[in-house]
Design an enzyme around this catalytic site. Structure first.
Site, mmCIF file in Angstrom:
data_model
loop_
_atom_site.group_PDB
_atom_site.id
_atom_site.type_symbol
_atom_site.label_atom_id
_atom_site.label_comp_id
_atom_site.label_asym_id
_atom_site.label_seq_id
_atom_site.Cartn_x
_atom_site.Cartn_y
_atom_site.Cartn_z
ATOM 1 N N ASP A 1 0.806 -1.213 0.000
ATOM 2 C CA ASP A 1 0.000 0.000 0.000
ATOM 3 C C ASP A 1 0.843 1.267 0.000
ATOM 4 O O ASP A 1 1.936 1.299 0.544
ATOM 5 C CB ASP A 1 -0.853 0.062 1.271
ATOM 6 C CG ASP A 1 -1.915 -0.997 1.326
ATOM 7 O OD1 ASP A 1 -1.678 -2.075 0.784
ATOM 8 O OD2 ASP A 1 -2.963 -0.729 1.916
ATOM 9 N N LYS A 2 0.266 2.317 -0.558
ATOM 10 C CA LYS A 2 0.868 3.638 -0.420
ATOM 11 C C LYS A 2 0.392 4.291 0.868
ATOM 12 O O LYS A 2 1.168 4.569 1.765
ATOM 13 C CB LYS A 2 0.531 4.540 -1.607
ATOM 14 C CG LYS A 2 1.081 5.959 -1.438
ATOM 15 C CD LYS A 2 0.584 6.885 -2.521
ATOM 16 C CE LYS A 2 1.233 8.250 -2.377
ATOM 17 N NZ LYS A 2 0.860 8.960 -1.133
#
Length: 684
Positions: free
Chosen positions: A317-318
């Site tokens: 994930d960012k």
């Protein structure tokens, strides 16, 4: 007939954004407003109480990357003009859905993005009327019937933490900053012995940016030890350069030059690496609010190496805190540890040398720690929801981010590819569309619609790396009569993303139909895997299986289909798209679909939860690896606070979407369109 149990038939790079789970908003109204960006999409929304902190944080992140040379010590000022571009930090939302989830372990397949962004914020909700809902991509069923409730996911990115689970089943943690002792490691002085001017000149030489064939560095306070340190510094910090000592006018100079032409930069020097040491340095990457590819691009930029010497088991994930293992070819732990002084939002640790890189998909899965803030559910509702998640699980749908964020979903492009309709492929990717997009993309599309001149349309794009730019470049090179070759300029993983999106669209629809028709029990004609091979459940053995054993195929030439009504439904959905279920081989080998099998229901492992009361929306509700390493004491929580949060822990196998697990708990549509509509109602 054997096939790998998989969520995606091949490795992928996560889309249409980075890899994040969407957020779910409550009807929480705060009178301030702020701009939010979701996959580069701006919209106005209610501002949470820590908005000012967040804005400052975002500014700090931008400064740390865009102006890092002005901020860090001189020994960190040597950013290379890079072999791999680094994407800017995006200003993600904190209490509106960020549709950027995982597929944790799908390499950039979904990262391609017909780049959305910069629509007029005031009209964003209107523009998103053209977006997709879950219904559009076949996501229609839940496994349980209890009433859902609302909550805010990723109000702070630190509310979403992902720890990789390695192939040995060990959960990856950052808990050691020490560097392995190695007699052949260069001295620490190598990082400070060169001046900023020397580093700039050496960098330009390394990257063939100047006309000179060498760079000379005068040795002040000449001693053999000092010359040795300079030799080591040049060779360690600037791969591809060699050095020699020369006398001139009674002074000693270290002369740096290219030893093996331009290839030297891509291939770290073999002779400089001790034979007794493993060729790969493995380390744990702890990152905040960054996706994996951005992080690797940044590391490669500072180390002056190609990004492709890094390997990993999956992208993360960012908008989250994530912890994963990375391996890099012939870069010392000492050099990597030094980056901890230079880079914000990253920490590297747990260094070791091994003889092998990492491979995509080698991991067993990911462990998630998720906080849903300001939940509206009663304690009883939460208990029912979490017990159902633990005991039954959730439908293993492909999440919304699999299908893109513009008005033209990626599965439509995939369908056109499979139909061999190349004019339609070009039209779908390049034509104007309603919805939120960057201004330059709108102009590019308008130019294409008006002139059909790829060169003219390409000139409207300041960023040529997006899919539209790559396709236009291909059309400029090969012409409109050779679209197949033009489309081939787009990186292979990104091209395959489109047809995998179509497979996912079919799979979602068929699973919804399967559950509607037969419910949550195994029935004769269903498919199960035995030793990796799909077989039918016979009438006499249906009672031996549960819904957790059932798999459904992604369409392809090397899979079998259920023997009940759903087998016919597969034929019908493909026939409606002018595709033959018995002929999934394409004229172009890359686009031939072999298919794969995917579990219908996923039951998360290691599920636990607790309800947490709190008063301060800014307060962290659990302790991260970095907090522990820095000795931070956990926050003291109120026994009876104004707000209530649900803290969830669970583990998922690769290629499953945490978004879909949270959807099952909250019973909410995860699409940007629906979330934006909810937000707009609350604002009014």
């Amino acid at each position: 007939m054997s096939a790998k149990l998989s969520g995606s038939p091949s490795p992928t790079l996560s889309s249409f954004s980075s890899s994040e789970a969407p957020g779910f908003s409550t009807a929480l109204f705060v009178p301030k407003m702020e701009m939010m960006e979701t996959d580069n999409i701006h919209l106005k929304r209610p501002l949470s109480e820590d908005k000012e902190d967040s804005a400052d944080e975002i500014k700090r992140q931008k400064v740390s990357e865009d102006q890092l040379q002005e901020k860090v010590n001189s020994d960190c000022k040597t950013e290379a003009a890079a072999e791999g571009p680094v994407n800017p930090v995006l200003e993600d939302s904190k209490n509106v859905m960020v549709l950027n989830e995982e597929s944790e372990d799908q390499q950039d397949e979904e990262e391609i993005g017909e780049s959305v962004g910069e629509g007029e914020p005031e009209s964003f909700a209107d523009m998103m009327k053209h977006g997709l809902t879950e219904l559009d991509v076949g996501i229609t069923k839940f496994v349980s019937t209890y009433k859902g409730f609302s909550g805010i996911l990723k109000e702070r990115y630190s509310d979403f933490v992902v720890h990789e689970i390695g192939k040995d089943g060990h959960t990856v943690h950052l808990d050691d900053f020490s560097v392995p002792v190695d007699e052949e490691d260069p001295l620490e002085e190598i990082f400070t012995v060169l001046s900023a001017e020397d580093k700039q000149r050496l960098e330009e030489l390394q990257l063939f940016k100047n006309k000179e064939g060498s760079v000379s560095i005068e040795v002040i306070e000449d001693t053999k030890e000092k010359r040795t340190v300079i030799h080591q510094a040049v060779k360690s910090l600037f791969p591809g350069l060699e050095t020699k000592t020369e006398d001139c006018d009674g002074k000693k100079y270290i002369v740096a030059y290219h030893a093996a032409g331009k290839k030297a930069l891509a291939n770290p020097r073999k002779h400089s690496w001790p034979k007794s040491r493993g060729s790969y340095c493995h380390f744990v990457l702890y990152k905040e609010n960054k996706d994996t590819m951005d992080a690797i691009n940044m590391l490669s930029k500072f180390l002056r190496v190609k990004p492709n010497i890094f390997s990993y088991m999956g992208t993360k994930d960012k908008r989250a805190i994530t912890v994963q293992e990375i391996a890099v070819l012939r870069i010392t732990a000492q050099r990597l540890a030094h980056l901890n002084k230079c880079l914000m939002n990253f920490k590297l640790g747990n260094f070791s040398y091994k003889n092998h890189p990492l491979k995509l998909g080698e991991l067993q899965g990911n462990h998630f720690t998720v906080v849903l803030r300001n939940i509206t559910g009663t304690d009883e509702q939460v208990q029912h929801a979490m017990q159902s998640l633990r005991e039954i699980g959730f439908i293993n749908y492909y999440g919304m981010q699999r299908f893109g964020t513009t008005a033209i979903p990626t599965y439509q492009v995939g369908r056109a590819i499979l139909q061999n309709n190349w004019n339609e492929v070009v039209d779908l990717i390049l034509k104007p569309r309603p919805g939120a997009e960057k201004g330059y993309l709108v102009k590019c599309r308008e130019e294409w619609a008006k002139t059909k001149d790829p060169a003219a349309a390409l000139r409207k794009l300041p960023v040529k790396r997006c899919v539209e730019g790559q396709l236009l470049r291909g059309l400029s090179k090969y012409g409109l009569k050779n679209i197949v070759s033009a489309f081939g300029i787009i990186p292979r993983n990104n091209r395959l993303m489109y047809i995998h999106s179509y497979q996912s669209y079919v799979w979602n629809n068929m699973v919804s139909k399967r559950i509607e028709e037969y419910g949550l029990k195994a029935v004769p004609g269903d498919l199960v895997l035995k030793g990796g091979t799909a077989t039918y459940i016979e009438e006499s053995e249906a009672d031996n299986y549960t819904i957790h054993d059932i798999v459904m195929p992604l369409p392809g030439f090397d899979v079998i289909y259920p023997k009940h009504k759903i087998g016919e439904a597969y034929k019908e959905i493909l026939a409606a798209d002018n595709l033959d279920i018995n002929n999934m081989k394409h004229k172009i080998r890359d686009y031939s679909l072999s298919g794969a099998y995917r579990k219908v229901i996923i039951r998360p492992q290691h599920v636990s939860w607790e309800l947490v009361a709190y008063d301060d929306p800014k307060i962290p509700l659990f302790t991260t690896d970095l907090d522990k390493m820095e000795g931070k004491t956990p926050a003291v929580l109120a026994t009876e606070g104004k707000y209530k949060a649900l803290k969830m822990d669970f583990s998922l196998p690769p290629s499953t979407y945490a978004t879909m697990a949270i959807r099952e708990v909250l019973k909410m549509d995860t699409s940007i369109k629906k979330q934006t509509q909810l937000n707009t109602i609350w604002l009014r």
